[in-house]
Scaffold this motif. Structure first.
Motif, PDB file in Angstrom:
ATOM      1  N   CYS A 165      -4.411   2.267   1.376  1.00  0.00           N
ATOM      2  CA  CYS A 165      -3.811   3.168   0.525  1.00  0.00           C
ATOM      3  C   CYS A 165      -4.542   4.478   0.657  1.00  0.00           C
ATOM      4  O   CYS A 165      -5.710   4.688   0.439  1.00  0.00           O
ATOM      5  CB  CYS A 165      -4.026   3.047  -1.011  1.00  0.00           C
ATOM      6  SG  CYS A 165      -3.058   1.702  -1.665  1.00  0.00           S
ATOM      7  N   HIS A 202       0.997   8.100  -8.071  1.00  0.00           N
ATOM      8  CA  HIS A 202       0.534   6.784  -7.720  1.00  0.00           C
ATOM      9  C   HIS A 202       0.044   6.236  -8.719  1.00  0.00           C
ATOM     10  O   HIS A 202      -0.230   4.712  -8.693  1.00  0.00           O
ATOM     11  CB  HIS A 202      -0.484   7.114  -6.593  1.00  0.00           C
ATOM     12  CG  HIS A 202       0.368   7.591  -5.469  1.00  0.00           C
ATOM     13  ND1 HIS A 202       0.480   9.016  -5.072  1.00  0.00           N
ATOM     14  CD2 HIS A 202       0.903   6.821  -4.423  1.00  0.00           C
ATOM     15  CE1 HIS A 202       1.188   9.248  -3.989  1.00  0.00           C
ATOM     16  NE2 HIS A 202       1.642   8.035  -3.754  1.00  0.00           N
ATOM     17  N   ILE A 257      -1.989  -5.028  -4.059  1.00  0.00           N
ATOM     18  CA  ILE A 257      -2.369  -3.840  -3.614  1.00  0.00           C
ATOM     19  C   ILE A 257      -3.393  -3.948  -2.886  1.00  0.00           C
ATOM     20  O   ILE A 257      -4.614  -4.403  -3.131  1.00  0.00           O
ATOM     21  CB  ILE A 257      -2.506  -2.645  -4.784  1.00  0.00           C
ATOM     22  CG1 ILE A 257      -1.292  -2.832  -5.676  1.00  0.00           C
ATOM     23  CG2 ILE A 257      -2.992  -1.528  -4.249  1.00  0.00           C
ATOM     24  CD1 ILE A 257      -1.411  -2.085  -7.050  1.00  0.00           C
ATOM     25  N   ALA A 277       0.903  -1.211   0.088  1.00  0.00           N
ATOM     26  CA  ALA A 277       0.040   0.143   0.023  1.00  0.00           C
ATOM     27  C   ALA A 277       0.832   1.327   0.009  1.00  0.00           C
ATOM     28  O   ALA A 277       2.062   1.100   0.117  1.00  0.00           O
ATOM     29  CB  ALA A 277      -1.011   0.025   1.108  1.00  0.00           C
ATOM     30  N   TRP A 278       0.129   2.339  -0.080  1.00  0.00           N
ATOM     31  CA  TRP A 278       1.094   3.638  -0.126  1.00  0.00           C
ATOM     32  C   TRP A 278       0.116   4.771   0.738  1.00  0.00           C
ATOM     33  O   TRP A 278      -0.892   4.426   0.485  1.00  0.00           O
ATOM     34  CB  TRP A 278       1.398   4.245  -1.458  1.00  0.00           C
ATOM     35  CG  TRP A 278       0.275   4.438  -2.573  1.00  0.00           C
ATOM     36  CD1 TRP A 278      -0.851   5.313  -2.259  1.00  0.00           C
ATOM     37  CD2 TRP A 278       0.064   3.250  -3.575  1.00  0.00           C
ATOM     38  NE1 TRP A 278      -1.237   5.158  -3.531  1.00  0.00           N
ATOM     39  CE2 TRP A 278      -1.106   3.958  -4.125  1.00  0.00           C
ATOM     40  CE3 TRP A 278       0.412   2.062  -3.966  1.00  0.00           C
ATOM     41  CZ2 TRP A 278      -1.933   3.252  -5.020  1.00  0.00           C
ATOM     42  CZ3 TRP A 278      -0.389   1.353  -4.960  1.00  0.00           C
ATOM     43  CH2 TRP A 278      -1.429   2.133  -5.803  1.00  0.00           C
ATOM     44  N   ASN A 312      -0.068   8.783   0.491  1.00  0.00           N
ATOM     45  CA  ASN A 312       0.080   9.981  -0.415  1.00  0.00           C
ATOM     46  C   ASN A 312       0.451  11.131   0.582  1.00  0.00           C
ATOM     47  O   ASN A 312      -0.836  11.522   1.314  1.00  0.00           O
ATOM     48  CB  ASN A 312      -0.991   9.605  -1.339  1.00  0.00           C
ATOM     49  CG  ASN A 312      -0.686  11.309  -2.247  1.00  0.00           C
ATOM     50  OD1 ASN A 312       0.069  12.165  -2.072  1.00  0.00           O
ATOM     51  ND2 ASN A 312      -1.713  11.219  -3.388  1.00  0.00           N
ATOM     52  N   GLU A 329      -6.062  -2.006  -1.506  1.00  0.00           N
ATOM     53  CA  GLU A 329      -6.725  -0.665  -1.751  1.00  0.00           C
ATOM     54  C   GLU A 329      -7.268   0.255  -0.535  1.00  0.00           C
ATOM     55  O   GLU A 329      -6.999   1.304  -0.465  1.00  0.00           O
ATOM     56  CB  GLU A 329      -8.029  -0.907  -2.574  1.00  0.00           C
ATOM     57  CG  GLU A 329      -7.524  -1.453  -3.892  1.00  0.00           C
ATOM     58  CD  GLU A 329      -6.404  -0.551  -4.860  1.00  0.00           C
ATOM     59  OE1 GLU A 329      -6.709   0.791  -4.576  1.00  0.00           O
ATOM     60  OE2 GLU A 329      -6.019  -0.914  -5.715  1.00  0.00           O
ATOM     61  N   ARG A 338       0.803   2.227  -9.106  1.00  0.00           N
ATOM     62  CA  ARG A 338       0.125   1.061  -9.316  1.00  0.00           C
ATOM     63  C   ARG A 338       0.345   0.218 -10.504  1.00  0.00           C
ATOM     64  O   ARG A 338       0.429  -0.978 -10.626  1.00  0.00           O
ATOM     65  CB  ARG A 338      -1.435   1.750  -9.261  1.00  0.00           C
ATOM     66  CG  ARG A 338      -2.435   0.478  -9.632  1.00  0.00           C
ATOM     67  CD  ARG A 338      -3.715   1.150  -9.954  1.00  0.00           C
ATOM     68  NE  ARG A 338      -4.293   2.033  -8.766  1.00  0.00           N
ATOM     69  CZ  ARG A 338      -4.738   1.699  -7.584  1.00  0.00           C
ATOM     70  NH1 ARG A 338      -4.707   0.425  -7.323  1.00  0.00           N
ATOM     71  NH2 ARG A 338      -5.054   2.554  -6.652  1.00  0.00           N
TER      72      ARG A 338
END
Length: 163
Positions: free
Chosen positions: A128, A109, A123, A92-93, A95, A125, A113
Motif C-alpha cells: 500500500c 483508504h 491486505i 493493496a492500493w 493512493n 501493507e 481498509r
C-alpha cells in the motif's frame, strides 16, 4: 471514471509493468441490492466477480470524494462481499492523491481498509503506497515521470511478493 484520472494513469502504468486485467465496468454496475445478489447475476457483476476470482492479487487505485470513497466505488465493493471471491485474496492500493488533497486520500483508504477487512481480503501493507500523481506527470494514459513509475513498480512488486 474521470477522463485524465491520475488513478487510471496509475493502473495504466501498472499494465505496462506486469500482466494485468483492469476492470473497466465500474459505470455498468447496478446499484447494490441484496435481493439481486443471486443467480442470474447482472452481467457487470458477474464480470467483476469473475475478474477477482481469476486474479492472483488485486490492486486498487481510487480517489477520495467528499471525505470517503466515491459512491460508485463503494457500490463495487458492496458487490464483492456476497460473492466471496476477494476472501483471502492479497490486496493493496496505491493512493494517487495530490499533495494538495486535504487528507491525501487517507479517509478513503480508511474506508477501503474497513470494507476489505470485513470481506476477508488479505491486505498487503507493504504494497500500500502513496504516490501523488500530478496531472502534469500523466501522458497518454500512463504516468510518465520515471521516479513515480519506479515507486509504482515497487508497490506492484511488493504485492506480488505478498501474494
Amino acid at each position: 471514471m474521470r477522463a485524465g484520472s491520475g488513478n487510471a494513469a496509475v493502473l495504466g502504468t501498472v499494465a505496462t509493468l506486469t500482466e494485468t486485467t483492469t476492470f473497466t465496468g465500474l459505470g455498468d454496475l447496478p446499484h447494490f441490492n441484496p435481493d439481486d445478489d443471486r443467480d442470474p447475476l447482472h452481467p457487470a457483476v458477474a464480470s467483476l466477480r469473475a475478474a477477482i476470482a481469476a486474479a492472483t492479487s488485486v490492486l486498487i487505485c481510487t480517489p477520495e470524494y467528499a471525505g470517503g470513497l466515491p459512491g460508485s466505488f463503494k457500490n463495487l465493493l458492496d458487490w464483492t462481499v456476497g460473492g466471496g471471491e476477494i476472501y483471502g485474496k492479497p490486496v493493496a492500493w496505491i493512493n494517487a492523491s495530490s499533495v494538495a488533497a486535504p487528507t491525501g486520500g487517507g479517509d478513503a483508504h480508511d474506508s477501503l481498509r474497513k470494507v476489505l477487512t470485513y470481506a476477508g481480503a488479505e491486505i498487503v501493507e507493504e504494497a500500500c503506497a502513496r504516490v501523488p500523481v500530478p496531472r502534469a506527470a500523466v501522458a497518454d494514459g500512463v504516468v510518465a515521470d520515471p521516479d513515480l513509475r519506479e515507486r509504482i513498480a515497487v508497490a506492484v512488486q511488493r504485492l506480488s511478493e505478498g501474494g
